[in-house]
Design a protein around this motif. Structure first.
Motif, PDB file in Angstrom:
ATOM      1  N   TRP A 117      11.535  -2.482  -1.826  1.00  0.00           N
ATOM      2  CA  TRP A 117      11.477  -2.398  -0.624  1.00  0.00           C
ATOM      3  C   TRP A 117      11.126  -3.872   0.092  1.00  0.00           C
ATOM      4  O   TRP A 117      11.195  -4.144   1.302  1.00  0.00           O
ATOM      5  CB  TRP A 117      10.429  -1.387  -0.072  1.00  0.00           C
ATOM      6  CG  TRP A 117       9.055  -1.803  -0.489  1.00  0.00           C
ATOM      7  CD1 TRP A 117       8.523  -1.426  -1.563  1.00  0.00           C
ATOM      8  CD2 TRP A 117       8.224  -2.322   0.302  1.00  0.00           C
ATOM      9  NE1 TRP A 117       7.135  -1.944  -1.453  1.00  0.00           N
ATOM     10  CE2 TRP A 117       7.069  -2.501  -0.341  1.00  0.00           C
ATOM     11  CE3 TRP A 117       8.258  -3.073   1.816  1.00  0.00           C
ATOM     12  CZ2 TRP A 117       6.043  -3.014   0.027  1.00  0.00           C
ATOM     13  CZ3 TRP A 117       7.054  -3.392   2.082  1.00  0.00           C
ATOM     14  CH2 TRP A 117       6.001  -3.581   1.540  1.00  0.00           C
ATOM     15  N   LEU A 297       2.437  10.591  11.981  1.00  0.00           N
ATOM     16  CA  LEU A 297       3.440  10.498  10.742  1.00  0.00           C
ATOM     17  C   LEU A 297       4.207   9.427  11.207  1.00  0.00           C
ATOM     18  O   LEU A 297       4.605   8.477  10.443  1.00  0.00           O
ATOM     19  CB  LEU A 297       4.211  11.856  10.579  1.00  0.00           C
ATOM     20  CG  LEU A 297       3.431  13.084  10.277  1.00  0.00           C
ATOM     21  CD1 LEU A 297       4.443  14.262  10.083  1.00  0.00           C
ATOM     22  CD2 LEU A 297       2.828  12.582   8.916  1.00  0.00           C
ATOM     23  N   LYS A 300       2.376   6.067  10.710  1.00  0.00           N
ATOM     24  CA  LYS A 300       2.488   5.616   9.317  1.00  0.00           C
ATOM     25  C   LYS A 300       3.598   5.114   8.898  1.00  0.00           C
ATOM     26  O   LYS A 300       3.432   4.176   8.080  1.00  0.00           O
ATOM     27  CB  LYS A 300       2.042   6.900   8.225  1.00  0.00           C
ATOM     28  CG  LYS A 300       1.751   6.460   7.021  1.00  0.00           C
ATOM     29  CD  LYS A 300       0.712   5.528   6.550  1.00  0.00           C
ATOM     30  CE  LYS A 300      -0.591   5.937   6.171  1.00  0.00           C
ATOM     31  NZ  LYS A 300      -1.745   5.610   5.621  1.00  0.00           N
ATOM     32  N   GLY A 305       1.469   1.714   4.807  1.00  0.00           N
ATOM     33  CA  GLY A 305      -0.106   1.831   4.535  1.00  0.00           C
ATOM     34  C   GLY A 305      -1.023   0.573   4.322  1.00  0.00           C
ATOM     35  O   GLY A 305      -0.222  -0.569   4.602  1.00  0.00           O
ATOM     36  N   MET A 306      -2.095   0.649   3.984  1.00  0.00           N
ATOM     37  CA  MET A 306      -2.901  -0.477   3.768  1.00  0.00           C
ATOM     38  C   MET A 306      -3.188  -0.745   2.432  1.00  0.00           C
ATOM     39  O   MET A 306      -4.009   0.442   1.902  1.00  0.00           O
ATOM     40  CB  MET A 306      -4.123  -0.219   4.492  1.00  0.00           C
ATOM     41  CG  MET A 306      -3.942  -0.469   6.190  1.00  0.00           C
ATOM     42  SD  MET A 306      -3.612  -2.301   6.544  1.00  0.00           S
ATOM     43  CE  MET A 306      -3.655  -2.197   8.426  1.00  0.00           C
ATOM     44  N   PRO A 311       5.517   1.501   2.372  1.00  0.00           N
ATOM     45  CA  PRO A 311       5.997   0.611   3.114  1.00  0.00           C
ATOM     46  C   PRO A 311       5.988   0.550   4.496  1.00  0.00           C
ATOM     47  O   PRO A 311       5.938   1.704   4.984  1.00  0.00           O
ATOM     48  CB  PRO A 311       7.551   0.365   2.547  1.00  0.00           C
ATOM     49  CG  PRO A 311       7.687   1.273   1.414  1.00  0.00           C
ATOM     50  CD  PRO A 311       6.608   2.294   1.433  1.00  0.00           C
ATOM     51  N   TRP A 313       8.177   0.564   8.140  1.00  0.00           N
ATOM     52  CA  TRP A 313       9.504   0.800   8.313  1.00  0.00           C
ATOM     53  C   TRP A 313       9.862   0.483   9.805  1.00  0.00           C
ATOM     54  O   TRP A 313      11.010   0.672  10.229  1.00  0.00           O
ATOM     55  CB  TRP A 313      10.046   2.258   8.132  1.00  0.00           C
ATOM     56  CG  TRP A 313       9.965   2.618   6.631  1.00  0.00           C
ATOM     57  CD1 TRP A 313       8.756   3.109   6.031  1.00  0.00           C
ATOM     58  CD2 TRP A 313      10.915   2.214   5.392  1.00  0.00           C
ATOM     59  NE1 TRP A 313       8.948   3.304   4.822  1.00  0.00           N
ATOM     60  CE2 TRP A 313      10.152   3.009   4.337  1.00  0.00           C
ATOM     61  CE3 TRP A 313      12.027   1.951   5.366  1.00  0.00           C
ATOM     62  CZ2 TRP A 313      10.786   2.785   3.030  1.00  0.00           C
ATOM     63  CZ3 TRP A 313      12.325   1.700   4.015  1.00  0.00           C
ATOM     64  CH2 TRP A 313      11.978   2.345   3.029  1.00  0.00           C
TER      65      TRP A 313
HETATM   66  C1  HEC Z   1       7.130   2.704  -2.512  1.00  0.00           C
HETATM   67  C2  HEC Z   1       6.806   4.070  -2.444  1.00  0.00           C
HETATM   68  C3  HEC Z   1       7.009   4.738  -1.024  1.00  0.00           C
HETATM   69  C4  HEC Z   1       8.087   4.596  -0.175  1.00  0.00           C
HETATM   70  C5  HEC Z   1       9.365   4.210  -0.753  1.00  0.00           C
HETATM   71  C6  HEC Z   1       7.587   5.701   0.867  1.00  0.00           C
HETATM   72  N1  HEC Z   1       6.461   6.045   0.852  1.00  0.00           N
HETATM   73 FE1  HEC Z   1       5.391   7.034   2.202  1.00  0.00          FE
HETATM   74  N2  HEC Z   1       3.913   7.028   1.229  1.00  0.00           N
HETATM   75  C7  HEC Z   1       3.703   6.215   0.074  1.00  0.00           C
HETATM   76  C8  HEC Z   1       2.381   6.349  -0.539  1.00  0.00           C
HETATM   77  C9  HEC Z   1       1.534   5.757  -1.575  1.00  0.00           C
HETATM   78  C10 HEC Z   1       1.400   7.067   0.594  1.00  0.00           C
HETATM   79  C11 HEC Z   1       0.085   7.606   0.739  1.00  0.00           C
HETATM   80  C12 HEC Z   1      -0.713   6.413   1.189  1.00  0.00           C
HETATM   81  C13 HEC Z   1      -0.747   6.075   2.612  1.00  0.00           C
HETATM   82  O1  HEC Z   1      -0.663   7.154   3.421  1.00  0.00           O
HETATM   83  O2  HEC Z   1      -0.765   4.923   2.897  1.00  0.00           O
HETATM   84  C14 HEC Z   1       2.609   7.456   1.426  1.00  0.00           C
HETATM   85  C15 HEC Z   1       2.393   8.200   2.965  1.00  0.00           C
HETATM   86  C16 HEC Z   1       3.401   8.662   3.631  1.00  0.00           C
HETATM   87  C17 HEC Z   1       3.105   9.319   5.033  1.00  0.00           C
HETATM   88  C18 HEC Z   1       1.554   9.655   5.397  1.00  0.00           C
HETATM   89  C19 HEC Z   1       1.321  11.063   5.067  1.00  0.00           C
HETATM   90  C20 HEC Z   1       0.142  11.683   5.572  1.00  0.00           C
HETATM   91  O3  HEC Z   1      -0.106  12.855   5.764  1.00  0.00           O
HETATM   92  O4  HEC Z   1      -0.731  10.843   6.194  1.00  0.00           O
HETATM   93  C21 HEC Z   1       4.122   9.276   5.645  1.00  0.00           C
HETATM   94  C22 HEC Z   1       4.354  10.224   7.079  1.00  0.00           C
HETATM   95  C23 HEC Z   1       5.195   8.961   4.918  1.00  0.00           C
HETATM   96  N3  HEC Z   1       4.641   8.281   3.598  1.00  0.00           N
HETATM   97  C24 HEC Z   1       6.426   8.707   4.933  1.00  0.00           C
HETATM   98  C25 HEC Z   1       7.490   7.959   4.459  1.00  0.00           C
HETATM   99  C26 HEC Z   1       8.720   7.888   4.707  1.00  0.00           C
HETATM  100  C27 HEC Z   1       9.587   8.581   5.954  1.00  0.00           C
HETATM  101  C28 HEC Z   1       9.293   7.066   3.753  1.00  0.00           C
HETATM  102  C29 HEC Z   1      10.952   6.538   3.684  1.00  0.00           C
HETATM  103  C30 HEC Z   1      11.488   6.107   4.928  1.00  0.00           C
HETATM  104  C31 HEC Z   1       8.239   6.777   2.812  1.00  0.00           C
HETATM  105  N4  HEC Z   1       7.263   7.442   2.917  1.00  0.00           N
HETATM  106  C32 HEC Z   1       8.650   5.722   1.840  1.00  0.00           C
HETATM  107  C33 HEC Z   1       4.587   5.791  -0.668  1.00  0.00           C
HETATM  108  C34 HEC Z   1       5.839   5.457  -0.292  1.00  0.00           C
END
Ligand code: HEC
Ligand SMILES: [Cu+2]
Length: 340
Positions: A117, A297, A300, A305-306, A311, A313
């Motif tokens: 990504w 959501l 985020k 994330g931090m 990633p 978006w």
């Molecule tokens: C490289 C891995 C990765 C990808 C690709 C990724 N995520 Fe995540 N996502 C995470 C991780 C790890 C967390 C938990 C840590 C955080 O919330 O920062 C997370 C957390 C989230 C959360 C927060 C959930 C909560 O209850 O707080 C959302 C919403 C989310 N992702 C949506 C998405 C969406 C939609 C996509 C695709 C467009 C996506 N993520 C792609 C790794 C990924």
């Protein structure tokens, strides 16, 4: 005398042609826009070979895309431009024209490794025209939501919820329950608590109310949006979040599980995004998504994330696509509607 004059003229014309023809073709090719060779490599090997492209409004840029290692993709964020595959050993050509000045993000949309990504670059378009308008402030900022704070649902259903059954109670719900603003800024658990406090609904059981909440959520996502959301999720999110939302995608297998309370300390907040990838929360655990509002959501997804590997978006998806993704995420918390 006459012949000499003619010969002189011929020489002058030839000299002129020698200057004018190349100049003319240079001018023509300039008009057609720049030809740019763009090499794609996995981020570990250097990512995009040029990661900033300059363009002028209305002037096509010819891109020749070449992969130096594995299959990559080429896509432009927030545009209708279809994504292209870049196959090693082949040339992929495309022509892009932008009609508004602004900053566009191009990115790889094929999983090419753990840092996939990060394969993102910028197209800077200058010239006349209305610039791409700045994004309105996202709701999570307006509401002051800390998207990194733990947000477990205050309460959760104990049985399987049924949005179809919830429709039976629709006519009894207070008007605010069906407003879009209520949906956007409240978690399902918050709306459930509000409804539970309504004297007019006191005859409904806790399970009835959960069915009603699931129905309310279902009303906010059209079948088309859910379809878009499902497709976007499969290509962009499933590698980490898992096909079924359990947080068990191939990219995160065996990694420690995300622990929000451990991530709120100062030092982790300043870790660059992408470091310390953890495995994401299990979206089928009702405490997770039922405690999160769509605004949270979306926040985020926009900001990422931090120091967790999630990633950002924001520059990639339109707000409509992000809304569709959020609609899809909630289907992990309860069954999706029957496709018609
Ligand atoms: C490289 C891995 C990765 C990808 C690709 C990724 N995520 Fe995540 N996502 C995470 C991780 C790890 C967390 C938990 C840590 C955080 O919330 O920062 C997370 C957390 C989230 C959360 C927060 C959930 C909560 O209850 O707080 C959302 C919403 C989310 N992702 C949506 C998405 C969406 C939609 C996509 C695709 C467009 C996506 N993520 C792609 C790794 C990924
Ligand atoms: Cu990639």
């Amino acid at each position: 005398m006459k012949k000499e004059g003619l010969a002189r003229w011929i020489v002058i014309l030839l000299v002129l042609a020698a200057v004018v023809v190349p100049l003319g073709s240079w001018w023509l090719s300039k008009d057609q826009g720049a030809k740019i060779e763009l090499h794609a490599r996995m981020p570990e090997n250097g990512g995009w070979s040029v990661d900033t492209i300059q363009a002028k409004v209305g002037q096509p840029i010819h891109l020749r895309l070449i992969s130096d290692d594995v299959v990559h993709g080429f896509a432009v964020g927030r545009s209708d431009q279809p994504a292209l595959d870049i196959i090693p050993g082949e040339f992929t050509e495309t022509i892009l024209t932008f009609d508004r000045p602004g900053k566009y993000i191009f990115y790889c949309n094929r999983w090419c490794g753990a840092n996939h990504w990060r394969m993102r670059g910028t197209i800077e378009v200058t010239g006349d025209g209305d610039p791409v308008p700045p994004d309105p402030q996202p709701l999570f900022l307006k509401l002051g939501i800390d998207v990194d704070a733990p947000h477990p649902a205050e309460t959760a259903p104990v049985t399987i919820v049924s949005p179809e059954r919830g429709a039976l109670f629709a006519s009894r719900l207070p008007a605010y329950a069906l407003e879009k603003d209520t949906y956007l800024s409240n978690s399902p658990a918050k709306v459930w608590l509000k409804l539970r406090a309504e004297p007019t609904l006191s005859s409904l059981s806790d399970d009835d109310l959960w069915d009603a909440v699931a129905w309310i959520w279902q009303q906010q996502a059209s079948p088309e949006a859910l379809k878009d959301g499902r497709e976007l999720y499969a290509t962009n999110c499933a590698a980490c979040h898992g096909e079924s939302g359990k947080g068990d995608g191939v990219m995160v297998r065996g990694l420690p599980v995300w622990n929000p309370s451990a991530h709120t300390s100062e030092e982790t907040v300043h870790q660059p995004t992408g470091e310390g990838l953890v495995s994401p929360p299990n979206f089928t655990d009702s405490k997770v998504l039922l405690g999160a509002s769509p605004a949270l959501l979306e926040g985020k997804i926009i900001r990422g994330g931090m120091g967790t590997g999630m990633p950002y978006w924001g520059p990639i998806f339109t707000s409509k696509q992000i809304e569709a993704l959020v609609g899809h995420l909630y289907t992990f918390a309860w069954p999706p509607p029957d496709p018609k």
